[in-house]
Design an enzyme around this catalytic site. Structure first.
Site, PDB file in Angstrom:
ATOM      1  CD  GLU A  44      -2.499   5.422   7.029  1.00 63.17           C
ATOM      2  OE1 GLU A  44      -2.533   5.460   5.788  1.00 63.17           O
ATOM      3  OE2 GLU A  44      -1.513   5.010   7.679  1.00 63.17           O
TER       4      GLU A  44
ATOM      5  CG  ASN B  44      -1.675   1.236   1.463  1.00 61.78           C
ATOM      6  OD1 ASN B  44      -1.774   2.073   0.559  1.00 61.78           O
ATOM      7  ND2 ASN B  44      -2.242   1.396   2.652  1.00 61.78           N
TER       8      ASN B  44
ATOM      9  N   GLY C 212       3.051   2.145  10.882  1.00 67.26           N
ATOM     10  CA  GLY C 212       4.034   3.209  10.668  1.00 67.26           C
ATOM     11  C   GLY C 212       4.812   3.596  11.914  1.00 67.26           C
TER      12      GLY C 212
ATOM     13  CE  LYS D  66       0.105   3.215   4.868  1.00 68.75           C
ATOM     14  NZ  LYS D  66       0.278   3.329   6.303  1.00 68.75           N
TER      15      LYS D  66
ATOM     16  CB  SER E 260       5.769  -1.821  12.156  1.00 66.09           C
ATOM     17  OG  SER E 260       5.330  -0.494  12.413  1.00 66.09           O
TER      18      SER E 260
ATOM     19  CG  HIS F 184      -5.576   1.814   5.554  1.00 66.22           C
ATOM     20  ND1 HIS F 184      -5.115   2.760   6.435  1.00 66.22           N
ATOM     21  CD2 HIS F 184      -4.556   0.951   5.354  1.00 66.22           C
ATOM     22  CE1 HIS F 184      -3.857   2.469   6.748  1.00 66.22           C
ATOM     23  NE2 HIS F 184      -3.495   1.375   6.098  1.00 66.22           N
TER      24      HIS F 184
ATOM     25  CD  GLU G  49      -3.067  -2.617   7.752  1.00 66.14           C
ATOM     26  OE1 GLU G  49      -1.950  -2.832   7.282  1.00 66.14           O
ATOM     27  OE2 GLU G  49      -3.717  -1.585   7.522  1.00 66.14           O
TER      28      GLU G  49
HETATM   29  P1  PGA Z   1       3.186   0.226   7.726  1.00 71.44           P
HETATM   30  O1  PGA Z   1       1.684   0.457   7.201  1.00 71.44           O
HETATM   31  O2  PGA Z   1       3.685  -1.033   7.054  1.00 71.44           O
HETATM   32  O3  PGA Z   1       3.927   1.445   7.261  1.00 71.44           O
HETATM   33  O4  PGA Z   1       3.129   0.100   9.191  1.00 71.44           O
HETATM   34  C1  PGA Z   1       0.811  -0.615   7.059  1.00 71.44           C
HETATM   35  C2  PGA Z   1      -0.492  -0.125   6.486  1.00 71.44           C
HETATM   36  O5  PGA Z   1      -0.909   0.999   6.795  1.00 71.44           O
HETATM   37  O6  PGA Z   1      -1.141  -0.853   5.739  1.00 71.44           O
END
Ligand code: PGA
Length: 257
Positions: free
Chosen positions: A102, A12, A176, A14, A216, A100, A170
């Site tokens: 976010e 992803n 992140g 983003k 992560s 997601h 997640e």
């Molecule tokens: P990350 O994000 O691997 O940067 O922790 C995962 C995600 O948001 O799908």
């Protein structure tokens, strides 16, 4: 535990990278490296603006499949700034990330997520539904949070569509932050998600749904997380922006499978 299909690793991107040339390079580097690895399904979900150029890089090969980070649930209509399923399909998109954290954080509601999930699985595209708790409290309220997210999203989705559904666990606190969930907790969550799906659909159907982990994930931790967490693959954010590291995750998924 029965594994349904080959492992799945989804990148992803983003809101990255910041220009078309960098996106083209990243997709090209990933393609080169993953085309030598078989037995793992790799999906790249670039920003919508870069889907066409990523499709050009893909060039009909099956090195990776194309994913979208979002879609609107309506087929047509006055929805400024939105994209339809038909548009995504016309650029070769096969997977859509839905819910997601976010986007939930930007105000996307469970009702919207449900509407998107219904529309996507009906269309023949594959849906990658994200669920995850904001905090891991000691009284295990987070389990209710995950259960609610799945029940609300899947409400009314028939068994016959479960093959088009993948769930990514997640935890929001792991995204992140460099602070991934422990593999024992990932395994516990896998079993919990399977139990919810079994309650809803029965055991045989529940097992059709692949369950991924995201938060992560790196080239270093991927193999252990997958083996000990007993999951079917990963949803990768930050590490999907570096071709070398993303490919290490794909290799780890293959080894662990
Ligand atoms: P990350 O994000 O691997 O940067 O922790 C995962 C995600 O948001 O799908």
């Amino acid at each position: 535990m029965k594994r349904n299909a080959e492992p799945l690793v989804v990148g992803n991107w983003k809101m990255n990278p910041q220009n078309a040339l960098a996106a083209k390079h990243l997709a090209t580097d990933i393609k080169k490296a993953v085309s030598r690895i078989d037995g793992v399904t790799v999906v790249i979900a670039p920003p919508a603006l870069f889907i066409p150029l990523t499709q050009v890089v893909q060039n009909g090969s099956n090195a990776f499949l194309l994913g979208a980070q979002n879609v609107h649930h309506e087929q047509l209509g006055p929805h400024t700034g939105e994209l339809s399923i038909t548009m995504l399909k016309s650029f070769g998109v096969e997977y859509v990330i839905i819910g997601h954290s976010e986007r939930r954080g930007e105000g996307e509601s469970d009702a919207q997520i449900h509407a998107k999930l219904v529309a996507v699985v009906k269309s023949g595209l594959r849906a990658l539904l994200c669920v995850g708790e904001r905090v891991r409290d000691h009284s295990a309220h987070y389990l209710n949070e995950i259960e609610q997210q799945i029940r609300l999203a899947c409400n009314g989705i028939p068994r016959s569509k479960l093959e088009s559904l993948t769930i990514a666990y997640e935890p929001v606190w792991a995204i992140g932050t460099g602070d991934n969930a422990a593999s024992s907790d990932i395994h516990e969550m896998r079993l919990f998600i399977e139990k919810i799906l079994t309650d809803l659909y029965g055991r045989n159907y529940a097992q059709k749904v692949q369950i991924l982990y995201g938060g992560s994930v790196t080239g270093k931790n991927a193999q252990t997380l997958m083996q000990e967490g007993m999951i079917d693959g990963f949803l990768v954010g930050g590490a999907s922006l570096r071709a070398d590291e993303f490919v290490d995750i794909v290799k780890a998924a293959k080894k662990a499978a």
